[in-house]
Design an enzyme around this catalytic site. Sequence first.
Site, PDB file in Angstrom:
ATOM      1  N   GLU A 119      47.457  42.531  37.217  1.00 52.88           N
ATOM      2  CA  GLU A 119      47.611  42.568  38.626  1.00 52.88           C
ATOM      3  C   GLU A 119      48.628  43.148  39.185  1.00 52.88           C
ATOM      4  O   GLU A 119      48.518  43.321  40.602  1.00 52.88           O
ATOM      5  CB  GLU A 119      47.099  41.123  38.971  1.00 52.88           C
ATOM      6  N   HIS A 141      43.034  33.628  49.284  1.00 54.26           N
ATOM      7  CA  HIS A 141      42.464  32.410  48.446  1.00 54.26           C
ATOM      8  C   HIS A 141      41.627  31.643  49.060  1.00 54.26           C
ATOM      9  O   HIS A 141      40.761  30.823  48.630  1.00 54.26           O
ATOM     10  CB  HIS A 141      43.771  31.758  47.909  1.00 54.26           C
TER      11      HIS A 141
HETATM   12  C1  PEP Z   1      43.111  38.549  41.407  1.00 50.26           C
HETATM   13  O1  PEP Z   1      44.422  38.732  41.681  1.00 50.26           O
HETATM   14  O2  PEP Z   1      42.435  39.401  41.584  1.00 50.26           O
HETATM   15  C2  PEP Z   1      42.844  37.144  40.814  1.00 50.26           C
HETATM   16  C3  PEP Z   1      41.818  37.274  40.315  1.00 50.26           C
HETATM   17  O3  PEP Z   1      43.602  36.222  40.935  1.00 50.26           O
HETATM   18  P1  PEP Z   1      43.714  35.398  42.301  1.00 50.26           P
HETATM   19  O4  PEP Z   1      42.861  35.877  43.179  1.00 50.26           O
HETATM   20  O5  PEP Z   1      43.627  34.017  42.067  1.00 50.26           O
HETATM   21  O6  PEP Z   1      45.084  35.749  42.742  1.00 50.26           O
HETATM   22 MG    MG Z   2      46.041  37.377  41.293  1.00 51.70          MG
END
Ligand code: PEP
Ligand code: MG
Length: 575
Positions: A435, A193
């Site tokens: 996911e 992130h």
């Molecule tokens: C992902 O997991 O691909 C997603 C879009 O969510 P994040 O990156 O915020 O976990």
């Molecule tokens: Mg995600």
Amino acid sequence: MSFTMHGVAVSSGIAIGHAHLVSHALLEVVHYQVPKHLIDQEIKRFEQAVEKVKQDLDVIRRHLPAGSPAELGAFVNTHLMILADKQLSEDPKRIIREEQCNAEWAIKQQMDDLVLQFEQIEDEYLRERKQDVVQVVERVIKVLLGHPSQVAVKEQESAIILVAHDLSPADAIQFKQHQFAAFITDVGGATSHTAILARSLNIPSIVALQRARDLIRDGELIIVDGNQGVVIANPDKDTLAEYKLRQEQWELEQQKLKRLKLTKAVTLDGTTIELHANIEVPEDVTQAKAAGATGVGLYRTEFLFMNRREMPDEEEQYKAYRRVAEAMKGMPVTIRTLDLGADKQINPDTVRTCANPALGLRAIRLCLSEPHIFHTQLRAILRASHYGKIKILIPMLSNLSELRQAMLLLDRAKISLRNEGIPFDEGIQVGGMIEVPAAALCAEAFAKQLDFLSIGTNDLIQYSLAIDRTDDSVSHLYNPLHPAILQLIEMTIRAGHKLGKPVSVCGEMAGDTKLTRLLLSFGLRQFSMHPSHILAVKRQILQSDLPNLANAARKILGNQDIDRIEPMLHKLNLA
Ligand code: PEP
Ligand code: MG
């Protein structure tokens, strides 16, 4: 001496500027006794350090690059004021004398006291200023430790490049407010992130450089090539000239792409593709619109909850969501409910210690275990839905039971608003993120219950391949082209189509132009990505002919050898 380092490029572009080491000086402070006969000298050392920091800040203030946001000047002024405060510039001298301690320790004591005082302030904004106190004291301590900050802010060379060992997403979101030319760290994965946020700063960024923070000196001239993942410290004249040229070419290329802003994303055979933006804060809408996004495919709301002591209340959330909905002027805005936990902690100081945070109480699991937090957010989203085309997206679903509970809580939030006569979009659509591999395998069941699906490839890869997306030691194994990942994605898209439910990809794969054709060939018609990738992906779409891709896609999907995929993909991209 010039040297080169290689890392993982997370945000493209080339920057040339001076290193600013994000300090860990506070961690280095030790306490020791100063002999009586050396006390005057210690006080002098302290005074000189304060004076040096004052001069440094003054230089920065006087040489702000033309066109810098006004906040930057105000930010430096605030630091000068804090430094001039008696509690930081005078009282430590008394402490040194009375306690016969070293200067670093004395000012650190004062900082701790001040931070405590700030924490008691009612006003949210003022309370947050404690961070400025910490930054000012860090500067003084750095000088005291013999690492004078030499951020040489000369008129011609004013670009500042942040060099950090690691930054939490909470740290990175703070940097969004300031102007830096590039961003590099020792650790981190390309889809952590922090990296995603670095990308949203829209400046070249490289992670996983291993020892950049140790090897690069404060103030040193460095080149950051975010296209190749290369950092060059102290470049010689020829290298510098070469990179200046590459920087110009890159910028020219970006200008050319901008011409595609209003062009519709249609393939050569006439299929329309939706290109949506991922955003983290309402201000990101500006960039999304500038890139010609036709909607917000993922609004990561958790960033509203970071770097603060209390949760944002319903009103504050409602205002933020409404702002985005109104700014998008009727285009869809997909608001993801809280995805806190794992590497996204509200406050890095309050990280819960659990053995496997990524497998722990995060996202929808956290919301279902704290229903009052979820209820507040759902009410805020629903209220905002009266002012635009909002959709709700639920993250990290792994089974239908979680979905049912979430829908029940959504119904409750709707009923509470109806009872109060507060308007909202009664037909608001609800989608789920796919996911977790278990959800991908059961995609049809989810598609039956939901209005749309959105594939989060960042976590899908992490959980399918058992690779921590934040851990650079295994980042070489984090491969979106693993046959299992491709099958899970294709299977999810197929499930959506079968039930007539739209499917999008909102993970980082959606913004990678090397994967655009592959995803198109799997049937993907909606991509959501950081705004800085939209135009390049659009160019790729404009040059793709769907009937031409079908054969290659079948071959790729029928293959289980990871080493054979790359050449097949290469062929597909040349077709
Ligand atoms: C992902 O997991 O691909 C997603 C879009 O969510 P994040 O990156 O915020 O976990
Ligand atoms: Mg995600």
